[in-house]
Design a protein around this motif. Sequence first.
Motif, PDB file in Angstrom:
ATOM      1  N   THR A  59       0.893  -1.030  -0.123  1.00  0.00           N
ATOM      2  CA  THR A  59       0.098  -0.007   0.017  1.00  0.00           C
ATOM      3  C   THR A  59       0.767   1.156  -0.123  1.00  0.00           C
ATOM      4  O   THR A  59       2.066   1.335   0.510  1.00  0.00           O
ATOM      5  N   LYS A  60       0.243   2.346  -0.384  1.00  0.00           N
ATOM      6  CA  LYS A  60       1.021   3.617  -0.546  1.00  0.00           C
ATOM      7  C   LYS A  60       0.702   4.306   1.033  1.00  0.00           C
ATOM      8  O   LYS A  60       1.590   5.489   1.235  1.00  0.00           O
ATOM      9  N   LEU A  61      -0.061   3.858   1.911  1.00  0.00           N
ATOM     10  CA  LEU A  61      -0.157   4.305   2.909  1.00  0.00           C
ATOM     11  C   LEU A  61       0.819   3.994   4.044  1.00  0.00           C
ATOM     12  O   LEU A  61       1.656   3.050   3.642  1.00  0.00           O
ATOM     13  N   THR A  62       0.818   4.565   5.198  1.00  0.00           N
ATOM     14  CA  THR A  62       1.895   4.394   6.270  1.00  0.00           C
ATOM     15  C   THR A  62       1.921   2.892   6.849  1.00  0.00           C
ATOM     16  O   THR A  62       2.786   2.665   7.343  1.00  0.00           O
ATOM     17  N   GLY A  63       0.729   2.462   6.991  1.00  0.00           N
ATOM     18  CA  GLY A  63       0.885   1.066   7.642  1.00  0.00           C
ATOM     19  C   GLY A  63       0.012   0.275   6.849  1.00  0.00           C
ATOM     20  O   GLY A  63      -0.601   0.366   5.746  1.00  0.00           O
ATOM     21  N   PHE A  64      -0.166  -0.978   7.316  1.00  0.00           N
ATOM     22  CA  PHE A  64      -0.648  -2.280   6.640  1.00  0.00           C
ATOM     23  C   PHE A  64      -1.169  -3.144   7.618  1.00  0.00           C
ATOM     24  O   PHE A  64      -0.279  -3.403   8.428  1.00  0.00           O
ATOM     25  N   GLU A  65      -1.818  -3.950   7.160  1.00  0.00           N
ATOM     26  CA  GLU A  65      -2.470  -5.199   7.744  1.00  0.00           C
ATOM     27  C   GLU A  65      -2.899  -6.365   6.855  1.00  0.00           C
ATOM     28  O   GLU A  65      -3.704  -5.975   5.826  1.00  0.00           O
ATOM     29  N   ALA A  66      -2.661  -7.404   6.713  1.00  0.00           N
ATOM     30  CA  ALA A  66      -2.875  -8.658   6.126  1.00  0.00           C
ATOM     31  C   ALA A  66      -3.435  -9.721   7.060  1.00  0.00           C
ATOM     32  O   ALA A  66      -2.940 -10.025   8.238  1.00  0.00           O
ATOM     33  N   ARG A  67      -5.017 -10.242   6.731  1.00  0.00           N
ATOM     34  CA  ARG A  67      -5.262 -11.413   7.870  1.00  0.00           C
ATOM     35  C   ARG A  67      -5.708 -12.237   7.040  1.00  0.00           C
ATOM     36  O   ARG A  67      -6.258 -12.533   5.843  1.00  0.00           O
ATOM     37  N   TYR A  68      -5.762 -13.569   7.774  1.00  0.00           N
ATOM     38  CA  TYR A  68      -6.420 -14.825   7.324  1.00  0.00           C
ATOM     39  C   TYR A  68      -7.037 -15.529   8.490  1.00  0.00           C
ATOM     40  O   TYR A  68      -6.388 -15.517   9.792  1.00  0.00           O
ATOM     41  N   LYS A  69      -8.234 -16.134   8.184  1.00  0.00           N
ATOM     42  CA  LYS A  69      -8.871 -16.802   9.345  1.00  0.00           C
ATOM     43  C   LYS A  69      -9.523 -18.132   8.748  1.00  0.00           C
ATOM     44  O   LYS A  69      -9.830 -18.187   7.833  1.00  0.00           O
ATOM     45  N   THR A  70      -9.035 -18.999   9.579  1.00  0.00           N
ATOM     46  CA  THR A  70      -9.425 -20.563   9.318  1.00  0.00           C
ATOM     47  C   THR A  70     -11.100 -20.756   9.896  1.00  0.00           C
ATOM     48  O   THR A  70     -11.710 -19.913  10.686  1.00  0.00           O
ATOM     49  N   LEU A  71     -11.776 -21.556   9.097  1.00  0.00           N
ATOM     50  CA  LEU A  71     -13.028 -22.022   9.904  1.00  0.00           C
ATOM     51  C   LEU A  71     -13.143 -22.439  11.089  1.00  0.00           C
ATOM     52  O   LEU A  71     -14.052 -22.136  11.917  1.00  0.00           O
ATOM     53  N   GLY A  72     -11.966 -22.943  11.655  1.00  0.00           N
ATOM     54  CA  GLY A  72     -11.926 -23.495  13.064  1.00  0.00           C
ATOM     55  C   GLY A  72     -11.393 -22.480  14.239  1.00  0.00           C
ATOM     56  O   GLY A  72     -10.968 -22.585  15.106  1.00  0.00           O
ATOM     57  N   ASP A  73     -11.618 -20.967  13.655  1.00  0.00           N
ATOM     58  CA  ASP A  73     -11.258 -19.890  14.478  1.00  0.00           C
ATOM     59  C   ASP A  73      -9.991 -19.834  15.090  1.00  0.00           C
ATOM     60  O   ASP A  73      -9.365 -19.047  16.142  1.00  0.00           O
ATOM     61  N   LEU A  74      -8.975 -19.890  13.897  1.00  0.00           N
ATOM     62  CA  LEU A  74      -7.645 -19.494  14.208  1.00  0.00           C
ATOM     63  C   LEU A  74      -7.547 -18.138  13.269  1.00  0.00           C
ATOM     64  O   LEU A  74      -7.725 -18.312  11.864  1.00  0.00           O
ATOM     65  N   GLU A  75      -6.864 -17.107  13.581  1.00  0.00           N
ATOM     66  CA  GLU A  75      -6.486 -15.925  12.782  1.00  0.00           C
ATOM     67  C   GLU A  75      -5.246 -15.226  13.212  1.00  0.00           C
ATOM     68  O   GLU A  75      -4.940 -15.355  14.096  1.00  0.00           O
ATOM     69  N   MET A  76      -4.733 -15.348  11.837  1.00  0.00           N
ATOM     70  CA  MET A  76      -3.533 -14.716  11.818  1.00  0.00           C
ATOM     71  C   MET A  76      -3.334 -13.238  10.995  1.00  0.00           C
ATOM     72  O   MET A  76      -4.198 -12.920  10.180  1.00  0.00           O
ATOM     73  N   VAL A  77      -2.753 -12.196  11.759  1.00  0.00           N
ATOM     74  CA  VAL A  77      -2.839 -10.828  11.187  1.00  0.00           C
ATOM     75  C   VAL A  77      -1.178 -10.642  11.213  1.00  0.00           C
ATOM     76  O   VAL A  77      -0.616 -10.653  12.327  1.00  0.00           O
ATOM     77  N   VAL A  78      -0.817  -9.932   9.932  1.00  0.00           N
ATOM     78  CA  VAL A  78       0.447  -9.443   9.825  1.00  0.00           C
ATOM     79  C   VAL A  78       0.422  -8.078   9.823  1.00  0.00           C
ATOM     80  O   VAL A  78      -0.525  -7.490   8.931  1.00  0.00           O
ATOM     81  N   PHE A  79       1.116  -7.272  10.431  1.00  0.00           N
ATOM     82  CA  PHE A  79       1.010  -5.755  10.396  1.00  0.00           C
ATOM     83  C   PHE A  79       2.401  -5.126  10.554  1.00  0.00           C
ATOM     84  O   PHE A  79       3.319  -5.738  10.932  1.00  0.00           O
ATOM     85  N   ARG A  80       2.463  -3.801   9.983  1.00  0.00           N
ATOM     86  CA  ARG A  80       3.702  -2.894  10.146  1.00  0.00           C
ATOM     87  C   ARG A  80       3.841  -2.526  11.629  1.00  0.00           C
ATOM     88  O   ARG A  80       2.835  -2.064  12.158  1.00  0.00           O
ATOM     89  N   GLN A  81       4.808  -2.856  12.257  1.00  0.00           N
ATOM     90  CA  GLN A  81       5.055  -2.371  13.751  1.00  0.00           C
ATOM     91  C   GLN A  81       6.227  -1.206  13.491  1.00  0.00           C
ATOM     92  O   GLN A  81       6.819  -1.085  12.828  1.00  0.00           O
ATOM     93  N   THR A  82       5.997  -0.206  14.215  1.00  0.00           N
ATOM     94  CA  THR A  82       6.806   1.152  14.177  1.00  0.00           C
ATOM     95  C   THR A  82       8.353   0.475  14.605  1.00  0.00           C
ATOM     96  O   THR A  82       8.387  -0.245  15.440  1.00  0.00           O
TER      97      THR A  82
END
Length: 125
Positions: A59-82
């Motif tokens: 993205t051209k914005l300062t931060g980002f977040e990408a997420r994935y969730k399974t049917l069995g309620d596991l969620e992963m989120v990758v994001f920019r940390q300062t």
Amino acid sequence: EWRDTRNYARAAGITISLTATVDRPNERPRENRALIDYDEIEPLLNAIDTLSKVSETATKLTGFEARYKTLGDLEMVVFRQTRSGNAVTLTAGICDRVTQILTLDELAKFRAMLAEAKMRIDELK
């Protein structure tokens, strides 16, 4: 292997258990699980590969977040940390969710454990 005692149905997969850290000495740690069906393991491994490569170029914005969730309620989120680069959160559960924060290196180790678990399930078939 999971079994339903009502109809004796069987399913194979992986159970991922996350435990929350406690703030007080007498407090009991919260734990929650996510169930990953066998058919979801390969897409989860592919999602980890994709999430591991996400960067600020997404993205051209300062931060980002990408997420994935399974049917069995596991969620992963990758994001920019300062300052320290990217970080990952793993969350399990619906109501009383438990979240763990990982580095990208720890996410790679988690992926390796999932791949090994899939290999062991394949050996049992």
